[in-house]
Write a protein that holds these residues in place. Structure first.
Motif, PDB file in Angstrom:
ATOM      1  N   VAL A 164       1.071  -1.197   0.049  1.00 27.33           N
ATOM      2  CA  VAL A 164       0.043  -0.134  -0.347  1.00 27.33           C
ATOM      3  C   VAL A 164       1.225   1.294  -0.074  1.00 27.33           C
ATOM      4  CG1 VAL A 164      -2.332   1.099   1.013  1.00 27.33           C
ATOM      5  CG2 VAL A 164      -1.708  -1.086   1.080  1.00 27.33           C
ATOM      6  N   ALA A 165       0.651   1.860  -1.027  1.00 25.89           N
ATOM      7  CA  ALA A 165       1.575   3.079  -1.107  1.00 25.89           C
ATOM      8  C   ALA A 165       1.713   4.215  -0.166  1.00 25.89           C
ATOM      9  CB  ALA A 165       1.207   3.937  -2.815  1.00 25.89           C
ATOM     10  N   LEU A 166       0.420   3.997   0.156  1.00 29.48           N
ATOM     11  CA  LEU A 166      -0.273   5.887   0.972  1.00 29.48           C
ATOM     12  C   LEU A 166       0.389   5.273   2.428  1.00 29.48           C
ATOM     13  CD1 LEU A 166      -1.926   8.034   0.634  1.00 29.48           C
ATOM     14  CD2 LEU A 166      -4.027   6.697   1.144  1.00 29.48           C
ATOM     15  N   THR A 167       0.425   4.550   2.744  1.00 29.11           N
ATOM     16  CA  THR A 167       0.624   3.830   4.038  1.00 29.11           C
ATOM     17  C   THR A 167       1.864   2.942   4.886  1.00 29.11           C
ATOM     18  OG1 THR A 167      -0.254   1.654   3.896  1.00 29.11           O
ATOM     19  CG2 THR A 167      -1.676   3.642   4.695  1.00 29.11           C
ATOM     20  N   GLY A 168       2.534   3.251   2.971  1.00 29.29           N
ATOM     21  CA  GLY A 168       3.772   2.808   2.718  1.00 29.29           C
ATOM     22  C   GLY A 168       3.869   1.243   3.611  1.00 29.29           C
ATOM     23  N   THR A 169       2.612  -0.067   3.555  1.00 29.61           N
ATOM     24  CA  THR A 169       3.323  -1.134   4.321  1.00 29.61           C
ATOM     25  C   THR A 169       2.788  -2.405   3.555  1.00 29.61           C
ATOM     26  OG1 THR A 169       0.922  -0.219   5.678  1.00 29.61           O
ATOM     27  CG2 THR A 169       1.498  -2.179   5.631  1.00 29.61           C
ATOM     28  N   ILE A 170       3.494  -3.104   3.748  1.00 32.94           N
ATOM     29  CA  ILE A 170       3.557  -4.422   3.313  1.00 32.94           C
ATOM     30  C   ILE A 170       2.574  -5.651   3.636  1.00 32.94           C
ATOM     31  CG2 ILE A 170       5.525  -5.455   1.849  1.00 32.94           C
ATOM     32  CD1 ILE A 170       7.268  -4.106   2.550  1.00 32.94           C
ATOM     33  N   VAL A 171       2.005  -5.925   2.648  1.00 34.23           N
ATOM     34  CA  VAL A 171       1.165  -7.730   3.449  1.00 34.23           C
ATOM     35  C   VAL A 171       1.588  -8.786   3.241  1.00 34.23           C
ATOM     36  CG1 VAL A 171      -1.169  -8.394   3.450  1.00 34.23           C
ATOM     37  CG2 VAL A 171      -0.644  -5.368   3.475  1.00 34.23           C
ATOM     38  N   LEU A 172       1.509  -9.779   3.651  1.00 33.41           N
ATOM     39  CA  LEU A 172       2.485 -10.859   3.545  1.00 33.41           C
ATOM     40  C   LEU A 172       1.352 -12.017   3.624  1.00 33.41           C
ATOM     41  CD1 LEU A 172       5.680  -9.120   3.533  1.00 33.41           C
ATOM     42  CD2 LEU A 172       6.063 -11.519   4.377  1.00 33.41           C
ATOM     43  N   ALA A 173       0.794 -12.988   2.804  1.00 29.53           N
ATOM     44  CA  ALA A 173      -0.279 -13.342   3.104  1.00 29.53           C
ATOM     45  C   ALA A 173       0.301 -15.308   3.303  1.00 29.53           C
ATOM     46  CB  ALA A 173      -0.871 -13.865   1.999  1.00 29.53           C
ATOM     47  N   GLY A 174       0.095 -15.479   5.084  1.00 31.10           N
ATOM     48  CA  GLY A 174       1.074 -16.818   5.541  1.00 31.10           C
ATOM     49  C   GLY A 174       0.354 -17.969   4.514  1.00 31.10           C
ATOM     50  N   GLY A 175       1.200 -19.000   3.812  1.00 29.68           N
ATOM     51  CA  GLY A 175       1.272 -19.786   3.074  1.00 29.68           C
ATOM     52  C   GLY A 175       0.997 -19.446   1.545  1.00 29.68           C
ATOM     53  N   ALA A 176       1.457 -18.117   0.834  1.00 33.86           N
ATOM     54  CA  ALA A 176       1.741 -17.784  -0.360  1.00 33.86           C
ATOM     55  C   ALA A 176       3.028 -17.796  -0.960  1.00 33.86           C
ATOM     56  CB  ALA A 176       1.304 -16.293  -0.711  1.00 33.86           C
ATOM     57  N   ALA A 177       2.915 -18.388  -2.013  1.00 35.47           N
ATOM     58  CA  ALA A 177       4.665 -18.541  -2.651  1.00 35.47           C
ATOM     59  C   ALA A 177       5.557 -17.617  -2.016  1.00 35.47           C
ATOM     60  CB  ALA A 177       4.501 -19.125  -4.092  1.00 35.47           C
ATOM     61  N   GLY A 178       6.657 -17.959  -1.670  1.00 33.04           N
ATOM     62  CA  GLY A 178       7.669 -17.251  -1.515  1.00 33.04           C
ATOM     63  C   GLY A 178       7.854 -16.377  -0.174  1.00 33.04           C
ATOM     64  N   GLN A 179       6.310 -16.720   0.600  1.00 34.82           N
ATOM     65  CA  GLN A 179       6.341 -15.659   1.807  1.00 34.82           C
ATOM     66  C   GLN A 179       6.022 -16.508   3.013  1.00 34.82           C
ATOM     67  OE1 GLN A 179       2.519 -12.793   0.481  1.00 34.82           O
ATOM     68  NE2 GLN A 179       2.792 -13.758  -1.162  1.00 34.82           N
ATOM     69  N   GLY A 180       5.715 -17.955   2.784  1.00 36.84           N
ATOM     70  CA  GLY A 180       6.391 -18.649   4.227  1.00 36.84           C
ATOM     71  C   GLY A 180       5.167 -18.167   5.394  1.00 36.84           C
ATOM     72  N   ARG A 181       5.824 -18.099   6.674  1.00 32.82           N
ATOM     73  CA  ARG A 181       4.522 -18.858   7.938  1.00 32.82           C
ATOM     74  C   ARG A 181       4.865 -17.095   8.720  1.00 32.82           C
ATOM     75  NH1 ARG A 181       6.452 -21.268  12.743  1.00 32.82           N
ATOM     76  NH2 ARG A 181       8.523 -21.574  12.024  1.00 32.82           N
ATOM     77  N   ARG A 182       4.011 -17.240   9.123  1.00 30.92           N
ATOM     78  CA  ARG A 182       4.093 -15.786  10.102  1.00 30.92           C
ATOM     79  C   ARG A 182       5.158 -15.592  10.819  1.00 30.92           C
ATOM     80  NH1 ARG A 182      -0.619 -13.362  13.509  1.00 30.92           N
ATOM     81  NH2 ARG A 182       1.045 -11.256  12.856  1.00 30.92           N
ATOM     82  N   ALA A 183       5.745 -16.409  11.399  1.00 29.10           N
ATOM     83  CA  ALA A 183       7.213 -16.585  12.442  1.00 29.10           C
ATOM     84  C   ALA A 183       8.288 -16.447  12.129  1.00 29.10           C
ATOM     85  CB  ALA A 183       6.822 -17.819  13.374  1.00 29.10           C
ATOM     86  N   LEU A 184       8.556 -16.927  10.373  1.00 27.79           N
ATOM     87  CA  LEU A 184       9.170 -16.924   9.984  1.00 27.79           C
ATOM     88  C   LEU A 184      10.036 -15.211   9.788  1.00 27.79           C
ATOM     89  CD1 LEU A 184      11.249 -18.618   8.338  1.00 27.79           C
ATOM     90  CD2 LEU A 184       9.874 -17.859   6.225  1.00 27.79           C
ATOM     91  N   THR A 185       9.306 -14.280   9.180  1.00 27.59           N
ATOM     92  CA  THR A 185       9.145 -13.233   8.985  1.00 27.59           C
ATOM     93  C   THR A 185       9.194 -12.599  10.367  1.00 27.59           C
ATOM     94  OG1 THR A 185       6.996 -12.355   8.874  1.00 27.59           O
ATOM     95  CG2 THR A 185       8.492 -13.034   7.180  1.00 27.59           C
ATOM     96  N   LEU A 186       9.398 -12.753  11.558  1.00 28.84           N
ATOM     97  CA  LEU A 186       9.008 -12.077  12.721  1.00 28.84           C
ATOM     98  C   LEU A 186       9.877 -12.505  13.488  1.00 28.84           C
ATOM     99  CD1 LEU A 186       5.312 -12.642  13.836  1.00 28.84           C
ATOM    100  CD2 LEU A 186       5.974 -10.404  12.683  1.00 28.84           C
ATOM    101  N   VAL A 187      10.656 -13.276  13.588  1.00 27.10           N
ATOM    102  CA  VAL A 187      11.748 -13.688  14.606  1.00 27.10           C
ATOM    103  C   VAL A 187      13.392 -13.007  14.457  1.00 27.10           C
ATOM    104  CG1 VAL A 187      13.728 -15.500  16.229  1.00 27.10           C
ATOM    105  CG2 VAL A 187      10.480 -16.034  15.760  1.00 27.10           C
ATOM    106  N   PRO A 188      13.778 -13.987  12.901  1.00 26.69           N
ATOM    107  CA  PRO A 188      15.113 -12.473  12.560  1.00 26.69           C
ATOM    108  C   PRO A 188      15.603 -11.501  12.559  1.00 26.69           C
ATOM    109  CG  PRO A 188      14.502 -14.765  10.696  1.00 26.69           C
ATOM    110  CD  PRO A 188      13.356 -14.663  11.972  1.00 26.69           C
ATOM    111  N   ASP A 189      16.166 -11.006  13.182  1.00 32.88           N
ATOM    112  CA  ASP A 189      16.287  -9.663  12.563  1.00 32.88           C
ATOM    113  C   ASP A 189      16.247  -8.559  11.775  1.00 32.88           C
ATOM    114  OD1 ASP A 189      16.872  -7.923  15.549  1.00 32.88           O
ATOM    115  OD2 ASP A 189      18.755  -7.663  14.660  1.00 32.88           O
ATOM    116  N   HIS A 190      16.704  -9.566  10.884  1.00 32.45           N
ATOM    117  CA  HIS A 190      16.603  -8.928   9.734  1.00 32.45           C
ATOM    118  C   HIS A 190      15.721  -9.104   8.432  1.00 32.45           C
ATOM    119  CE1 HIS A 190      19.474  -7.489   5.591  1.00 32.45           C
ATOM    120  NE2 HIS A 190      18.504  -7.024   5.941  1.00 32.45           N
ATOM    121  N   HIS A 191      14.770  -8.529   8.038  1.00 32.86           N
ATOM    122  CA  HIS A 191      13.736  -9.269   6.798  1.00 32.86           C
ATOM    123  C   HIS A 191      14.276  -7.826   5.712  1.00 32.86           C
ATOM    124  CE1 HIS A 191       9.608  -9.946   5.233  1.00 32.86           C
ATOM    125  NE2 HIS A 191      10.655 -10.085   4.586  1.00 32.86           N
TER     126      HIS A 191
END
Length: 217
Positions: A132-159
């Motif tokens: 979303v350009a207006l808010t600078g928000t990026i959305v990941l969908a769980g299980g979608a190709a190349g995006q993994g599950r939620r925990a995958l992007t919440l624990v490592p220190d660098h995304h």
């Protein structure tokens, strides 16, 4: 105790009824601003996304083609000193950074990494569903190709997150129309940050303290 409770409730009902319009509660207008004035994936909406993402203290790199994505991702990892990197098993092969002296770990849905294993990794690289350009928000969908599950992007220190230009829209309603509400969704607006009562900003409390975005297209 019961009589006091009933008296309080009676007063609340009386106050409510005294302020209610005749004929009942009017309907709530639902004429939301559902579409933006900027073309999805166009240069104006991409410029707006870059501006808003950078406002959140994240960095944005541009890649004009698939061949440039891996190089941009590698640059992000090198500058952050991230050596142990995890990617979803179905992350695009052409977007993966060169191995070099890195350890590249794949996470498979059938064998998810533990929290301790994720915590031992320096960075995660994923794709995204929509931005979303207006808010600078990026959305990941769980299980979608190349995006993994939620925990995958919440624990490592660098995304490091790859965003396709075609997936960038101007407004939140436009983004929601592209998403499946039945799957877990992660909304990312810059690195994880919070402030205490003294307004001292602390990063990395609820997720990665560093976010790099590679915009493709």
């Amino acid at each position: 105790m019961s009589s006091a409770r009933e008296e309080v409730l009676a007063r609340l009902r009386a106050a409510r009824d005294a302020g209610a319009p005749r004929g009942g509660v009017p309907p709530v207008p639902r004429d939301y601003h559902r579409s933006g004035s900027l073309e999805p994936g166009g240069e104006q909406v991409l410029d707006l996304l870059v501006e808003r993402v950078e406002d959140y203290r994240a960095r944005v790199l541009r890649a004009s083609c698939d061949d440039e994505v891996a190089g941009a991702v590698a640059r992000c990892l090198d500058e952050a000193g991230s050596r142990r990197v995890v990617v979803p098993a179905d992350f695009a092969a052409g977007w993966r950074p060169r191995i070099g002296d890195r350890e590249l770990v794949e996470e498979h849905p059938s064998a998810p990494l533990t929290v301790h294993e994720l915590d031992a990794l320096d960075a995660v690289v994923t794709g995204s569903s929509v931005a979303v350009a207006l808010t600078g928000t990026i959305v990941l969908a769980g299980g979608a190709a190349g995006q993994g599950r939620r925990a995958l992007t919440l624990v490592p220190d660098h995304h490091v997150c790859v965003v396709r230009a075609a997936d960038v829209v101007e407004t939140v309603p436009e983004a929601l129309a592209r998403l499946d509400p039945s799957v877990p969704l992660t909304f990312i607006s810059g690195p994880s940050a919070t402030s205490d009562i003294e307004l001292d900003r602390v990063e990395g409390v609820h997720g990665p303290r560093r976010l790099d975005v590679v915009v493709l297209g």
